[in-house]
Design a protein around this motif. Structure first.
Motif, PDB file in Angstrom:
ATOM      1  N   ARG A 118     -43.499 -36.103  -4.094  1.00  0.00           N
ATOM      2  CA  ARG A 118     -43.802 -36.688  -2.977  1.00  0.00           C
ATOM      3  C   ARG A 118     -42.922 -37.850  -2.342  1.00  0.00           C
ATOM      4  N   ALA A 119     -43.203 -38.576  -1.921  1.00  0.00           N
ATOM      5  CA  ALA A 119     -42.205 -40.083  -1.673  1.00  0.00           C
ATOM      6  C   ALA A 119     -41.667 -40.888  -2.445  1.00  0.00           C
ATOM      7  N   LEU A 120     -40.692 -40.965  -2.827  1.00  0.00           N
ATOM      8  CA  LEU A 120     -39.947 -42.214  -3.594  1.00  0.00           C
ATOM      9  C   LEU A 120     -40.799 -43.524  -3.449  1.00  0.00           C
ATOM     10  N   GLU A 121     -41.944 -44.321  -4.391  1.00  0.00           N
ATOM     11  CA  GLU A 121     -42.639 -45.779  -4.004  1.00  0.00           C
ATOM     12  C   GLU A 121     -41.669 -46.506  -4.814  1.00  0.00           C
ATOM     13  N   LEU A 122     -41.185 -47.415  -3.329  1.00  0.00           N
ATOM     14  CA  LEU A 122     -40.352 -48.691  -3.504  1.00  0.00           C
ATOM     15  C   LEU A 122     -40.710 -49.382  -3.521  1.00  0.00           C
ATOM     16  N   GLY A 123     -40.447 -50.591  -4.469  1.00  0.00           N
ATOM     17  CA  GLY A 123     -40.992 -52.334  -5.217  1.00  0.00           C
ATOM     18  C   GLY A 123     -40.512 -52.804  -4.008  1.00  0.00           C
ATOM     19  N   LEU A 124     -39.515 -52.526  -2.830  1.00  0.00           N
ATOM     20  CA  LEU A 124     -39.506 -53.597  -1.547  1.00  0.00           C
ATOM     21  C   LEU A 124     -40.172 -53.154  -0.246  1.00  0.00           C
ATOM     22  N   ALA A 125     -41.003 -53.562   0.351  1.00  0.00           N
ATOM     23  CA  ALA A 125     -41.587 -53.005   1.478  1.00  0.00           C
ATOM     24  C   ALA A 125     -40.510 -53.144   2.448  1.00  0.00           C
ATOM     25  N   GLY A 126     -40.577 -51.716   3.831  1.00  0.00           N
ATOM     26  CA  GLY A 126     -40.319 -51.953   4.960  1.00  0.00           C
ATOM     27  C   GLY A 126     -39.213 -50.219   4.794  1.00  0.00           C
ATOM     28  N   ALA A 127     -39.280 -49.837   6.498  1.00  0.00           N
ATOM     29  CA  ALA A 127     -38.232 -48.586   6.422  1.00  0.00           C
ATOM     30  C   ALA A 127     -36.849 -49.540   5.599  1.00  0.00           C
ATOM     31  N   HIS A 128     -36.298 -49.877   6.473  1.00  0.00           N
ATOM     32  CA  HIS A 128     -35.298 -50.699   6.556  1.00  0.00           C
ATOM     33  C   HIS A 128     -34.685 -50.812   5.074  1.00  0.00           C
ATOM     34  N   GLN A 129     -36.098 -50.537   3.673  1.00  0.00           N
ATOM     35  CA  GLN A 129     -35.176 -50.923   2.305  1.00  0.00           C
ATOM     36  C   GLN A 129     -34.930 -49.106   2.007  1.00  0.00           C
ATOM     37  N   ARG A 130     -35.158 -47.848   2.694  1.00  0.00           N
ATOM     38  CA  ARG A 130     -35.043 -47.192   1.797  1.00  0.00           C
ATOM     39  C   ARG A 130     -33.469 -46.624   1.921  1.00  0.00           C
ATOM     40  N   SER A 131     -32.843 -47.226   2.799  1.00  0.00           N
ATOM     41  CA  SER A 131     -30.954 -46.766   2.569  1.00  0.00           C
ATOM     42  C   SER A 131     -30.749 -47.407   1.564  1.00  0.00           C
ATOM     43  N   ASN A 132     -30.880 -48.906   1.571  1.00  0.00           N
ATOM     44  CA  ASN A 132     -30.788 -49.971   0.702  1.00  0.00           C
ATOM     45  C   ASN A 132     -30.947 -48.870  -0.397  1.00  0.00           C
ATOM     46  N   ALA A 133     -32.005 -48.384  -1.109  1.00  0.00           N
ATOM     47  CA  ALA A 133     -32.869 -47.508  -2.233  1.00  0.00           C
ATOM     48  C   ALA A 133     -31.475 -46.043  -2.285  1.00  0.00           C
ATOM     49  N   ALA A 134     -31.374 -45.626  -0.849  1.00  0.00           N
ATOM     50  CA  ALA A 134     -30.548 -44.978  -1.435  1.00  0.00           C
ATOM     51  C   ALA A 134     -28.801 -45.084  -1.816  1.00  0.00           C
ATOM     52  N   LEU A 135     -28.208 -46.275  -1.743  1.00  0.00           N
ATOM     53  CA  LEU A 135     -26.955 -46.333  -1.971  1.00  0.00           C
ATOM     54  C   LEU A 135     -27.134 -46.952  -3.526  1.00  0.00           C
ATOM     55  N   ALA A 136     -28.688 -47.078  -3.809  1.00  0.00           N
ATOM     56  CA  ALA A 136     -28.599 -47.943  -5.596  1.00  0.00           C
ATOM     57  C   ALA A 136     -28.739 -46.489  -6.283  1.00  0.00           C
ATOM     58  N   LEU A 137     -29.216 -45.401  -5.714  1.00  0.00           N
ATOM     59  CA  LEU A 137     -29.541 -44.552  -6.816  1.00  0.00           C
ATOM     60  C   LEU A 137     -28.248 -43.675  -6.675  1.00  0.00           C
ATOM     61  N   GLN A 138     -27.143 -43.534  -5.706  1.00  0.00           N
ATOM     62  CA  GLN A 138     -25.501 -43.490  -6.247  1.00  0.00           C
ATOM     63  C   GLN A 138     -25.059 -44.009  -6.954  1.00  0.00           C
ATOM     64  N   LEU A 139     -24.955 -45.472  -5.972  1.00  0.00           N
ATOM     65  CA  LEU A 139     -24.447 -46.149  -7.291  1.00  0.00           C
ATOM     66  C   LEU A 139     -24.593 -46.429  -8.603  1.00  0.00           C
ATOM     67  N   ALA A 140     -26.173 -46.389  -9.048  1.00  0.00           N
ATOM     68  CA  ALA A 140     -25.902 -46.451 -10.373  1.00  0.00           C
ATOM     69  C   ALA A 140     -26.025 -45.230 -10.747  1.00  0.00           C
ATOM     70  N   ARG A 141     -26.158 -43.395 -10.571  1.00  0.00           N
ATOM     71  CA  ARG A 141     -25.518 -42.333 -10.567  1.00  0.00           C
ATOM     72  C   ARG A 141     -24.400 -42.519 -11.725  1.00  0.00           C
ATOM     73  N   ALA A 142     -23.338 -43.074 -10.429  1.00  0.00           N
ATOM     74  CA  ALA A 142     -21.587 -43.042 -10.390  1.00  0.00           C
ATOM     75  C   ALA A 142     -21.560 -43.892 -11.566  1.00  0.00           C
ATOM     76  N   TRP A 143     -22.019 -45.042 -11.401  1.00  0.00           N
ATOM     77  CA  TRP A 143     -21.785 -46.222 -12.743  1.00  0.00           C
ATOM     78  C   TRP A 143     -22.100 -44.606 -14.530  1.00  0.00           C
ATOM     79  N   LEU A 144     -23.119 -44.474 -14.067  1.00  0.00           N
ATOM     80  CA  LEU A 144     -23.787 -43.988 -15.770  1.00  0.00           C
ATOM     81  C   LEU A 144     -22.510 -42.968 -15.449  1.00  0.00           C
ATOM     82  N   GLN A 145     -22.121 -41.708 -14.910  1.00  0.00           N
ATOM     83  CA  GLN A 145     -21.011 -40.995 -14.820  1.00  0.00           C
ATOM     84  C   GLN A 145     -19.772 -42.079 -16.042  1.00  0.00           C
ATOM     85  N   ARG A 146     -19.605 -42.660 -15.046  1.00  0.00           N
ATOM     86  CA  ARG A 146     -18.252 -43.070 -15.200  1.00  0.00           C
ATOM     87  C   ARG A 146     -18.648 -43.454 -16.308  1.00  0.00           C
ATOM     88  N   ARG A 147     -19.545 -44.342 -17.125  1.00  0.00           N
ATOM     89  CA  ARG A 147     -19.803 -44.842 -18.280  1.00  0.00           C
ATOM     90  C   ARG A 147     -19.945 -44.429 -19.637  1.00  0.00           C
TER      91      ARG A 147
END
Length: 585
Positions: A280-309
């Motif tokens: 099922r689609a990921l549920e975002l706390g922020l409305a609007g289709a344009h938030q999907r690219s922001n969420a995709a960026l956040a996933l990469q940033l969070a994962r990279a941070w977790l891996q590097r730390r």
């Protein structure tokens, strides 16, 4: 007269700040101490001479960063101290604040203590500095404000600028807060640009991000997407991974070149669809289709941070899915992966006031979005039309739509207003970002860079522009082919079977435009006493425009009133302060 009053107030505040150096500040109530701190902070707001200095320094970024480093050291910190903050540094034209909010919430969901520095604030200055998603308390703000301010006062150098300007000061203060409060990481949003931004004093972030690029702040960053991309790429650091979302071809190539010259590995984020797979689609706390690219960026940033730390013990990342390379892409595609439960929860729980926010108040519904570039206003219009359609339509069809708009800086207001025409507003309201005619009682909302006269002049220009655009429009909705212009429904496009938004109902061409001197008067006229948080408009001194009295009748009798507030985050912040007084507490 007003300008002289503002100059006198500014001089009085500076005088008070100067006297503080030679007197011992008596113990005061915490709230008084906070207000005193805010008023003193406001004396650091940039004036015309400082802006000219910034433009002169712009050709020598090293001079700007050296000046910032000098202020930082005078406050008691060294640049290398910032390495301990495990920083995620994010820039972009639109969506960078939302991407930061998603990233912070994801990592907080892992149990980490997070710091988050952003700008601008909507209601209170302390919103800019957050710990675990919450603005720091008034007590903490006062504590760190005076700590930094007094250290800078004690180390003044007559040969150089004695105090940093407003944004520089808050940036230094945020670093002090995050270090002394011992956060596990700090998400830092760039102010303007990247290369010359004072946050770029950060030398060793854990990971960097670039959200969607667009045209904004052209007098500082340049008038083309390529020039702006060059500025944004200035935050890249050697060996530090960076991620960006889909960009136009040439700006993406500029980002690639900047990454190469700085020996920074740059990756392109896959669309959010790639993380959802067959689930099922990921549920975002922020409305609007344009938030999907922001969420995709956040996933990469969070994962990279977790891996590097090396934080795998906080929640193991699932198997990484092989990422498909995009033929001809100048930047390699980052791998997709299965989001962890903490990531899914973080995306769902993200809150970010003033961005695609809906406040239903009985018959009046407020739609708030601080969009202020052409691309972000386009996204705002798509969101508003979808959000308005999703709400129940009045049985008798008596619905009134109102636009509340203002824009600041060097933005092309006519281009922004033209994009709003397809919403078919019944009324357009223009007013400055001031909550009241006088803002002296509310230090958080004071802005010495804008006079009342200038703000009202711009509103009158916006009123004339809106009227001209309506005349030029001639009843045609440029978003829709003629066969689909029917009211109140989502209609399938015959060729492709996709859903298109169409107007809620036909609207007259003459959408009256009104100008009010402050937000309080504008909101009271729109709500007509039907929003419990707003008083009814005064009967004396009524608005002189003939449409104001007839419009008041329509607004009082309509079954539904839908109000879009957009064009400026400062405007949205002022509206939020009036609609939700708790935010000021």
């Amino acid at each position: 007269m007003v300008a002289r009053g503002l100059r006198a107030l500014r001089g009085a505040l500076r005088g008070a700040a100067a006297r503080r150096r030679f007197t011992t500040r008596p113990a005061r109530a915490p709230d008084m101490d906070y207000q005193d701190a805010i008023r003193t902070l406001n004396t650091l707001q940039t004036n015309a001479s400082y802006l000219e200095q910034v433009k002169r320094e712009r050709g020598d970024p090293q001079a700007q960063l050296e000046a910032m480093q000098g202020f930082l050291e005078r406050s008691g910190l060294k640049v290398e101290d910032l390495d301990r903050l495990n920083i995620i540094h994010v820039t972009g034209t639109k969506g960078k604040g939302s991407a930061c909010a998603f990233t912070e919430c994801i990592l907080r969901s892992y149990g980490l203590k997070t710091g988050f520095y952003s700008s601008p604030h909507l209601v209170q200055v302390r919103e800019r500095i957050r710990i675990n998603g919450q603005p720091i308390s008034r007590e903490l703000f006062s504590k760190y404000f005076w700590l930094v301010y007094n250290r800078l006062e004690e180390t003044k150098d007559p040969a150089r600028a004695s105090m940093p300007a407003y944004f520089r000061f808050l940036t230094i203060m945020a670093f002090h807060v995050f270090l002394q409060e011992q956060v596990d990481l700090a998400v830092v949003e760039v102010g303007i640009g990247g290369a010359y931004d004072c946050t770029n004093i950060i030398r060793a972030p854990v990971v960097c991000g670039v959200s969607s690029l667009g045209i904004d702040h052209t007098s500082i960053l340049g008038d083309t997407m390529e020039k702006i991309a060059w500025q944004k790429g200035g935050i890249f650091k050697p060996g530090v991974p960076a991620f960006t979302v889909a960009q136009p071809e040439r700006p993406l190539e500029v980002l690639r070149d900047r990454a190469r010259e700085r020996e920074c590995p740059l990756y392109l984020c896959p669309e959010l669809d790639a993380f959802e797979g067959g689930h099922r689609a990921l549920e975002l706390g922020l409305a609007g289709a344009h938030q999907r690219s922001n969420a995709a960026l956040a996933l990469q940033l969070a994962r990279a941070w977790l891996q590097r730390r090396g934080c795998h013990g906080l929640g193991e990342l699932k198997d990484v899915l092989p990422g498909a390379e995009l033929a001809g892409r100048p930047v390699p595609l980052a791998p997709t992966f299965h989001p962890t439960d903490a990531m899914i929860q973080g995306l769902r729980d993200t809150e970010w006031l003033g961005r695609t926010q809906v406040l239903p108040r009985g018959p009046v519904t407020w739609y708030l979005d601080g969009a202020h570039t052409t691309s972000s206003v386009q996204a705002c219009v798509r969101w508003f039309r979808q959000a308005a359609l999703s709400r129940d339509k009045p049985h008798d069809g008596s619905e009134v739509r109102v636009l509340l708009f203002n824009a600041t800086g060097d933005r092309d207001t006519a281009a922004l207003l033209k994009l709003l025409l397809p919403c078919h507003f019944d009324y357009a309201v223009f007013c400055p970002n001031f909550t009241q005619v006088s803002v002296a009682s509310n230090a958080d909302q004071q802005n010495f860079n804008v006079t009342v006269e200038n703000a009202l002049t711009r509103c009158l220009e916006n009123q004339r522009t809106w009227t001209r655009l309506l005349e030029e429009k001639g009843g045609q909705d440029p978003w829709l082919p003629a066969p689909l212009r029917v009211g109140g429904l989502l209609q399938p496009a015959p060729a492709r079977g996709t859903l298109l938004l169409v107007p809620l109902a036909p609207r007259p061409l003459n959408s009256p435009a009104l100008v009010f001197p402050c937000l309080a008067q504008a909101l009271r006229w729109v709500a007509q006493g039907r929003d419990p948080r707003l008083a009814a408009p005064a009967t004396s001194g009524a608005h002189p425009h003939p449409a104001a009295s007839s419009g008041a009748v329509l607004l009082r009798e309509a079954a539904a009133v839908r109000v879009l507030v957009t064009g400026s985050l400062h405007l949205v912040g002022g509206v939020l302060r009036l609609l939700d007084p708790a935010l000021s507490q």
